[in-house]
Design a protein around this motif. Sequence first.
Motif, PDB file in Angstrom:
ATOM      1  N   GLY A   1     -16.279  83.227  25.363  1.00  0.00           N
ATOM      2  CA  GLY A   1     -17.203  83.075  26.479  1.00  0.00           C
ATOM      3  C   GLY A   1     -16.494  83.232  27.807  1.00  0.00           C
ATOM      4  N   ASN A   2     -16.657  82.237  28.685  1.00  0.00           N
ATOM      5  CA  ASN A   2     -15.928  82.269  29.962  1.00  0.00           C
ATOM      6  C   ASN A   2     -15.009  81.058  30.092  1.00  0.00           C
ATOM      7  OD1 ASN A   2     -17.731  80.218  30.418  1.00  0.00           O
ATOM      8  ND2 ASN A   2     -18.625  81.083  32.279  1.00  0.00           N
ATOM      9  N   TYR A   3     -14.591  80.518  28.933  1.00  0.00           N
ATOM     10  CA  TYR A   3     -13.650  79.398  28.953  1.00  0.00           C
ATOM     11  C   TYR A   3     -12.310  79.838  29.553  1.00  0.00           C
ATOM     12  CZ  TYR A   3     -16.637  76.580  25.876  1.00  0.00           C
ATOM     13  OH  TYR A   3     -17.673  75.862  25.343  1.00  0.00           O
ATOM     14  N   PRO A   4     -11.654  78.967  30.291  1.00  0.00           N
ATOM     15  CA  PRO A   4     -10.301  79.282  30.760  1.00  0.00           C
ATOM     16  C   PRO A   4      -9.336  79.276  29.585  1.00  0.00           C
ATOM     17  CG  PRO A   4     -10.877  77.020  31.312  1.00  0.00           C
ATOM     18  CD  PRO A   4     -12.123  77.657  30.762  1.00  0.00           C
ATOM     19  N   PHE A   5      -8.205  79.928  29.774  1.00  0.00           N
ATOM     20  CA  PHE A   5      -7.176  79.956  28.746  1.00  0.00           C
ATOM     21  C   PHE A   5      -6.289  78.719  28.851  1.00  0.00           C
ATOM     22  CE2 PHE A   5      -8.116  84.507  29.448  1.00  0.00           C
ATOM     23  CZ  PHE A   5      -8.499  84.833  28.164  1.00  0.00           C
ATOM     24  N   GLY A   6      -5.785  78.294  27.722  1.00  0.00           N
ATOM     25  CA  GLY A   6      -4.891  77.148  27.721  1.00  0.00           C
ATOM     26  C   GLY A   6      -4.452  76.812  26.309  1.00  0.00           C
ATOM     27  N   ARG A   7      -3.556  75.872  26.201  1.00  0.00           N
ATOM     28  CA  ARG A   7      -3.055  75.419  24.902  1.00  0.00           C
ATOM     29  C   ARG A   7      -4.012  74.378  24.345  1.00  0.00           C
ATOM     30  NH1 ARG A   7       0.876  71.466  23.326  1.00  0.00           N
ATOM     31  NH2 ARG A   7       1.784  71.976  21.301  1.00  0.00           N
ATOM     32  N   VAL A   8      -4.573  74.667  23.182  1.00  0.00           N
ATOM     33  CA  VAL A   8      -5.549  73.782  22.566  1.00  0.00           C
ATOM     34  C   VAL A   8      -4.819  72.727  21.740  1.00  0.00           C
ATOM     35  CG1 VAL A   8      -7.469  73.603  20.948  1.00  0.00           C
ATOM     36  CG2 VAL A   8      -7.337  75.548  22.521  1.00  0.00           C
ATOM     37  N   THR A   9      -5.007  71.490  22.079  1.00  0.00           N
ATOM     38  CA  THR A   9      -4.442  70.368  21.325  1.00  0.00           C
ATOM     39  C   THR A   9      -5.583  69.420  20.978  1.00  0.00           C
ATOM     40  OG1 THR A   9      -3.979  69.148  23.360  1.00  0.00           O
ATOM     41  CG2 THR A   9      -2.203  70.534  22.494  1.00  0.00           C
ATOM     42  N   GLY A  10      -5.392  68.642  19.964  1.00  0.00           N
ATOM     43  CA  GLY A  10      -6.443  67.708  19.586  1.00  0.00           C
ATOM     44  C   GLY A  10      -7.553  68.407  18.822  1.00  0.00           C
ATOM     45  N   SER A  11      -8.776  68.081  19.150  1.00  0.00           N
ATOM     46  CA  SER A  11      -9.939  68.586  18.424  1.00  0.00           C
ATOM     47  C   SER A  11     -10.110  70.088  18.600  1.00  0.00           C
ATOM     48  CB  SER A  11     -11.195  67.865  18.914  1.00  0.00           C
ATOM     49  OG  SER A  11     -12.342  68.354  18.256  1.00  0.00           O
ATOM     50  N   VAL A  12     -10.258  70.802  17.495  1.00  0.00           N
ATOM     51  CA  VAL A  12     -10.469  72.252  17.491  1.00  0.00           C
ATOM     52  C   VAL A  12     -11.867  72.526  16.960  1.00  0.00           C
ATOM     53  CG1 VAL A  12      -9.701  74.454  16.533  1.00  0.00           C
ATOM     54  CG2 VAL A  12      -8.017  72.715  17.153  1.00  0.00           C
ATOM     55  N   SER A  13     -12.701  73.169  17.757  1.00  0.00           N
ATOM     56  CA  SER A  13     -14.082  73.437  17.345  1.00  0.00           C
ATOM     57  C   SER A  13     -14.229  74.772  16.628  1.00  0.00           C
ATOM     58  CB  SER A  13     -15.009  73.400  18.564  1.00  0.00           C
ATOM     59  OG  SER A  13     -14.614  74.353  19.532  1.00  0.00           O
ATOM     60  N   TRP A  14     -13.249  75.673  16.807  1.00  0.00           N
ATOM     61  CA  TRP A  14     -13.277  76.984  16.132  1.00  0.00           C
ATOM     62  C   TRP A  14     -11.869  77.531  16.114  1.00  0.00           C
ATOM     63  CZ3 TRP A  14     -11.561  81.616  18.203  1.00  0.00           C
ATOM     64  CH2 TRP A  14     -11.805  82.768  17.427  1.00  0.00           C
ATOM     65  N   GLN A  15     -11.506  78.218  15.030  1.00  0.00           N
ATOM     66  CA  GLN A  15     -10.231  78.929  14.985  1.00  0.00           C
ATOM     67  C   GLN A  15     -10.310  80.046  13.953  1.00  0.00           C
ATOM     68  OE1 GLN A  15      -6.864  76.534  13.761  1.00  0.00           O
ATOM     69  NE2 GLN A  15      -8.139  75.257  12.437  1.00  0.00           N
ATOM     70  N   GLU A  16      -9.613  81.121  14.267  1.00  0.00           N
ATOM     71  CA  GLU A  16      -9.564  82.266  13.354  1.00  0.00           C
ATOM     72  C   GLU A  16      -8.420  83.184  13.767  1.00  0.00           C
ATOM     73  OE1 GLU A  16     -12.344  85.983  11.725  1.00  0.00           O
ATOM     74  OE2 GLU A  16     -13.257  84.369  12.889  1.00  0.00           O
ATOM     75  N   GLY A  17      -7.607  83.559  12.816  1.00  0.00           N
ATOM     76  CA  GLY A  17      -6.535  84.524  13.059  1.00  0.00           C
ATOM     77  C   GLY A  17      -5.481  84.079  14.046  1.00  0.00           C
ATOM     78  N   GLY A  18      -5.400  82.765  14.304  1.00  0.00           N
ATOM     79  CA  GLY A  18      -4.406  82.256  15.248  1.00  0.00           C
ATOM     80  C   GLY A  18      -4.997  81.871  16.591  1.00  0.00           C
ATOM     81  N   SER A  19      -6.185  82.365  16.909  1.00  0.00           N
ATOM     82  CA  SER A  19      -6.872  81.967  18.141  1.00  0.00           C
ATOM     83  C   SER A  19      -7.710  80.726  17.853  1.00  0.00           C
ATOM     84  CB  SER A  19      -7.784  83.090  18.646  1.00  0.00           C
ATOM     85  OG  SER A  19      -7.023  84.219  19.038  1.00  0.00           O
ATOM     86  N   LYS A  20      -7.921  79.904  18.892  1.00  0.00           N
ATOM     87  CA  LYS A  20      -8.718  78.696  18.684  1.00  0.00           C
ATOM     88  C   LYS A  20      -9.368  78.233  19.972  1.00  0.00           C
ATOM     89  CE  LYS A  20      -4.271  76.242  18.463  1.00  0.00           C
ATOM     90  NZ  LYS A  20      -3.433  75.363  17.632  1.00  0.00           N
TER      91      LYS A  20
END
Length: 204
Positions: free
Chosen positions: A83-102
């Motif tokens: 979407g238009n989410y900013p980029f950053g390091r995702v820690t804690g709760s992950v709502s979606w992930q695939e192929g290394g992206s999350k």
Amino acid sequence: KSWGYNGARDEMYGDLDKYNGKVTCAYTGRVATFNSRGGANSNSFNCEHTWPQSKFCSSESGTMKADIHHLFATDVNSNSRRGNYPFGRVTGSVSWQEGGSKLGGGLFEPRDEQKGVTARSMFYMLMRYDDCSGFLGSQENTLRNWHQTYTPSKKEADRNDGIFDLQNNRNPFVDAPFFVDRITSFSGNKTRETKAVVVLIDTI
């Protein structure tokens, strides 16, 4: 030179992002065989705008939309998730992930193969068009880290050359990565501390 949005996608799918007849999703690594916009649609692929369209400068929105330096082939689901989410390091709760992206915590983290590319695309877009919406903001430190950790590959350099052949401009942060270190702040007015330098020359 802008090729328009349709022309930009034609060049991406037909040449720039096609290797051995296949196109790879920048975010998930999913591979499909196609070379046209129609083929992209039938394979559930579309075009990711690294700098989200909702954050464009209105005066240059048409050019920004078609600037291939920040456009990448992605599958429809991962593009929608970002979407238009900013980029950053995702820690804690992950709502979606695939192929290394999350996705999680209001941040999107691309897979390692795309992290440096993403950072340099973001810096290019800011320098080329300005940050009218203040989108870069808190992303800068993370993007700098990704830029330094995941340096330009031959694939990225070749893509930069290919875009130059089309648009007649380059991403300078791919050509000269050290430019990032010479810019004290992309997102503010911070200035570098002035330091006196003494040079001793032996004339004897």
